[in-house]
Each structure stands twice: as C-alpha cells, then as structure tokens.
Design a protein around this motif. Structure first.
Motif, PDB file in Angstrom:
ATOM      1  N   GLN A  95       0.828  -1.207   0.000  1.00 57.31           N
ATOM      2  CA  GLN A  95       0.000   0.000   0.000  1.00 57.31           C
ATOM      3  C   GLN A  95       0.864   1.259   0.000  1.00 57.31           C
ATOM      4  O   GLN A  95       0.597   2.218  -0.731  1.00 57.31           O
ATOM      5  N   LEU A  96       1.921   1.260   0.816  1.00 59.09           N
ATOM      6  CA  LEU A  96       2.795   2.424   0.891  1.00 59.09           C
ATOM      7  C   LEU A  96       3.524   2.636  -0.431  1.00 59.09           C
ATOM      8  O   LEU A  96       3.575   3.757  -0.947  1.00 59.09           O
ATOM      9  N   ALA A  97       4.087   1.557  -0.987  1.00 61.90           N
ATOM     10  CA  ALA A  97       4.819   1.688  -2.252  1.00 61.90           C
ATOM     11  C   ALA A  97       3.901   2.197  -3.351  1.00 61.90           C
ATOM     12  O   ALA A  97       4.279   3.069  -4.155  1.00 61.90           O
ATOM     13  N   MET A  98       2.666   1.673  -3.409  1.00 60.26           N
ATOM     14  CA  MET A  98       1.721   2.110  -4.438  1.00 60.26           C
ATOM     15  C   MET A  98       1.349   3.587  -4.250  1.00 60.26           C
ATOM     16  O   MET A  98       1.210   4.337  -5.214  1.00 60.26           O
ATOM     17  N   ALA A  99       1.224   4.011  -2.994  1.00 58.63           N
ATOM     18  CA  ALA A  99       0.863   5.399  -2.726  1.00 58.63           C
ATOM     19  C   ALA A  99       1.980   6.340  -3.160  1.00 58.63           C
ATOM     20  O   ALA A  99       1.736   7.346  -3.850  1.00 58.63           O
ATOM     21  N   ALA A 112       7.563   8.204  10.094  1.00 57.24           N
ATOM     22  CA  ALA A 112       6.501   9.199   9.950  1.00 57.24           C
ATOM     23  C   ALA A 112       6.119   9.389   8.487  1.00 57.24           C
ATOM     24  O   ALA A 112       4.938   9.565   8.159  1.00 57.24           O
ATOM     25  N   ALA A 113       7.099   9.326   7.588  1.00 53.90           N
ATOM     26  CA  ALA A 113       6.824   9.553   6.166  1.00 53.90           C
ATOM     27  C   ALA A 113       5.812   8.548   5.627  1.00 53.90           C
ATOM     28  O   ALA A 113       4.893   8.912   4.887  1.00 53.90           O
ATOM     29  N   GLY A 114       5.976   7.283   5.985  1.00 48.95           N
ATOM     30  CA  GLY A 114       5.054   6.266   5.502  1.00 48.95           C
ATOM     31  C   GLY A 114       3.645   6.496   6.014  1.00 48.95           C
ATOM     32  O   GLY A 114       2.660   6.364   5.272  1.00 48.95           O
ATOM     33  N   LEU A 115       3.530   6.836   7.290  1.00 48.55           N
ATOM     34  CA  LEU A 115       2.216   7.115   7.870  1.00 48.55           C
ATOM     35  C   LEU A 115       1.570   8.311   7.180  1.00 48.55           C
ATOM     36  O   LEU A 115       0.363   8.307   6.882  1.00 48.55           O
ATOM     37  N   ASN A 116       2.360   9.336   6.896  1.00 48.55           N
ATOM     38  CA  ASN A 116       1.835  10.505   6.196  1.00 48.55           C
ATOM     39  C   ASN A 116       1.349  10.143   4.800  1.00 48.55           C
ATOM     40  O   ASN A 116       0.279  10.590   4.354  1.00 48.55           O
ATOM     41  N   ARG A 117       2.139   9.319   4.092  1.00 47.89           N
ATOM     42  CA  ARG A 117       1.838   9.038   2.686  1.00 47.89           C
ATOM     43  C   ARG A 117       0.581   8.204   2.503  1.00 47.89           C
ATOM     44  O   ARG A 117      -0.055   8.271   1.450  1.00 47.89           O
ATOM     45  N   ILE A 118       0.211   7.400   3.505  1.00 53.51           N
ATOM     46  CA  ILE A 118      -1.016   6.609   3.343  1.00 53.51           C
ATOM     47  C   ILE A 118      -2.143   7.119   4.239  1.00 53.51           C
ATOM     48  O   ILE A 118      -3.142   6.435   4.437  1.00 53.51           O
TER      49      ILE A 118
END
Length: 322
Positions: A17-21, A176-182
């Motif tokens: 999900q993160l990579a796709m976002a 934090a970046a991953g949480l922000n991005r999804i």
C-alpha cells in the motif's frame, strides 16, 4: 526520451500500500513534467515474500533487486524506491535520476491510550523490525530509568498498527513519512525528535531510478530532483557506506541544513551506532559548509564515519556489508 509521446511510461513499484501510494505520487509528477501517461507495473521483491526478519535476511537490497532486474530487462522504464532501502553502491548501468523533496524523516510512536514514550509503563512491549530503533529506544528507556521489551515485527503499516489496536503490543515505531503518505498520521501519539532517535539514512526520501543509457529519460526525471534533499541523503549514505554497514545495521543518520541570518549556510550531519540492548551508543555530529557538489557531501559522511570508528563504532554493528 524514447518512444511515442502517447505511449505510457512504465513505472515499476512494489505492491505494498505504501509503495503504491508513493509511486502514484511520483507518477503524477512525471506526467506533469513529461506530458506522457504513466502506468504502474507491480513487482514482487524478495523482501515482500520473505517472512524472516529484515535483520536476518540482510536488509540490503531485498526490496530493490527485483525492480532493478526489471529495469535492466527493459520490462519497466523507471522505478521508485524508498531511498533507505537502496544499497549505498550505485550500479554503473543505472542512474539515480531524481531524489524529490523529502517527507518528514522522523520516526513516530503509535502507542495505546495515546501514550508518549515517556509515559509507557516499565516493561512495555514496543514493536519494531529495526535494530537501529531498538538500540536507541532501549538507550532512551535506560536514560528514563525504566526497561522496555523491543519486539521484532514485520508486515505492512496497517498490520503493524494492528498489533497496538489488538492489544498485542503497547506501541510500535514506524517512519513518519510512511504514515503521512497513506493517511495514517492521525494514529501517531508522538513524533520522535532526531535529538533522541536518529532516523535511518535516507529515511523519508524517495529515489527515482532508470537505466543510465536512457539519457533523455534521465534528463526528464531530473526535473523532479531536489538539490538540498540529494545533498543531505548523499552525506547520510556516505556515512553508512564508510562504516561498511548494511541498511539493517543499527546505524542512524540525519543531515540537515542550518540557516544563518540570510540563507542556508551550513549542513549538520549527525550519526549514531548502538548495541541493540541500548547499553552502548556512539553518537557524534559534524558541521560543514553546504555541499557545493556530491563530492563535498560524500566527504562530510566519510569524515564523521572515521570519527565514529575511532570511538568504537565497528564493534557495535553486527552485520558488516563488505
């Protein structure tokens, strides 16, 4: 750039999900600068299918190799990586065409009942798959006069958040970046400041890679490059390389630009290596002029690594990437 302007550019991405976002965000930016449609090509990497902990499978390149193989085979035109997953040595036949502006580089705590790290009870179970986080979190707990149990975890972001929701863990620590991005930043109970927990080298930054021979695509993608982010992550990754450490070693690093009265004048690079139980940390920093070239950023990283090795860092890293 090769090909018909109406032919889609093929962007290789991991399936998470993160990579796709984050690949979707890059795809939109590439559409803007090239005028070409972009289609996502989902690729499964070894790191996605292995159930072993990252520290056991080495970390270095496990999320990257399959994407690079697809690039070299001509199955995709360019790929998006989380920069912290990239090995520090760049292959000659691939170009790191762009490093866009960095997201928040910090780590973030997601704890039950809205707790901060200081409020966690003695003996709290904290999930993380990162030896770097384990080392610094255990050291922080010791400084607070308490003990935590760091529990190795794998899985996508929602899986990791679920360990807290279901009561299996008291807290987890994520980028934090991953949480922000999804769109999961609302779950954060505390952002961990770099003065306490240094992030992984390159954390929060993305890397856009294509074959070096495709000069027109390299030039087009370069429009998305952020020079300040590139200088910072180059210094951080130079430190990691000079320590001969893989990306699963307990090494943290962050370069930031320091503003004078008129403009950005200096770059500060901080680094840490620690034993995973937190009993020993080697943490140092250095400051130099804002790098005018990649060589300047590389030199800053090597300089700090040499100081850290002099202070005993080599004996704390476990895995050495030779």
């Amino acid at each position: 750039m090769n090909g018909n302007p109406s032919t889609p550019l093929r962007l290789g991405t991991r399936r998470s999900q993160l990579a796709m976002a984050q690949s979707g965000q890059v795809a939109e930016a590439v559409r803007r600068v090239t005028g070409r449609p972009v289609e996502l090509v989902e690729i499964t990497t070894y790191g996605d299918v292995s159930r072993e902990h990252l520290a056991q499978i080495g970390g270095t390149g496990v999320f990257v190799s399959a994407l690079r193989d697809a690039l070299l085979a001509g199955e995709i035109d360019f790929a998006v990586h989380s920069l912290k997953d990239l090995p520090t040595a760049q292959p000659d036949d691939l170009a790191l065409a762009a490093i866009p502006p960095r997201e928040d580089p910090r780590d973030a705590l997601v704890a039950r009942d809205g707790l901060t790290f200081e409020e966690l009870p003695d003996g709290a179970r904290v999930g993380t798959g990162s030896p770097r986080r384990m080392a610094q979190l255990n050291a922080w707990a010791r400084a607070l006069g308490k003990r935590i149990e760091t529990v190795p975890i794998r899985g996508n972001i929602d899986t990791r958040l679920g360990f807290v929701t279901k009561g299996e863990l008291d807290a987890v620590v994520l980028a934090a970046a991953g949480l922000n991005r999804i769109g999961r930043a609302d779950r954060v109970t505390q952002f961990l400041e770099p003065d306490t927990v240094l992030p992984a080298p390159g954390q929060g930054a993305l890397a856009i890679e294509c074959t070096a021979e495709n000069a027109s695509l390299v030039a087009a993608l370069a429009q998305l490059d952020d020079p300040h982010t590139r200088a910072a992550v180059t210094a951080e990754r130079s430190l990691l390389a000079a320590l001969e450490a893989g990306c699963s070693a307990p090494v943290g690093a962050l370069a930031d630009l320091l503003e004078g009265e008129q403009a950005v004048t200096e770059m500060r690079l901080r680094g840490v290596v620690g034993s995973t139980d937190g009993t020993t940390l080697v943490q140092l920093s250095t400051t130099g002029p804002v790098p005018a070239s990649a060589d300047d950023a590389l030199a800053l990283g090597r300089e700090l690594a040499a100081e850290m090795l002099d202070k005993g860092a080599a004996g704390l890293m476990g895995e050495r990437a030779l």
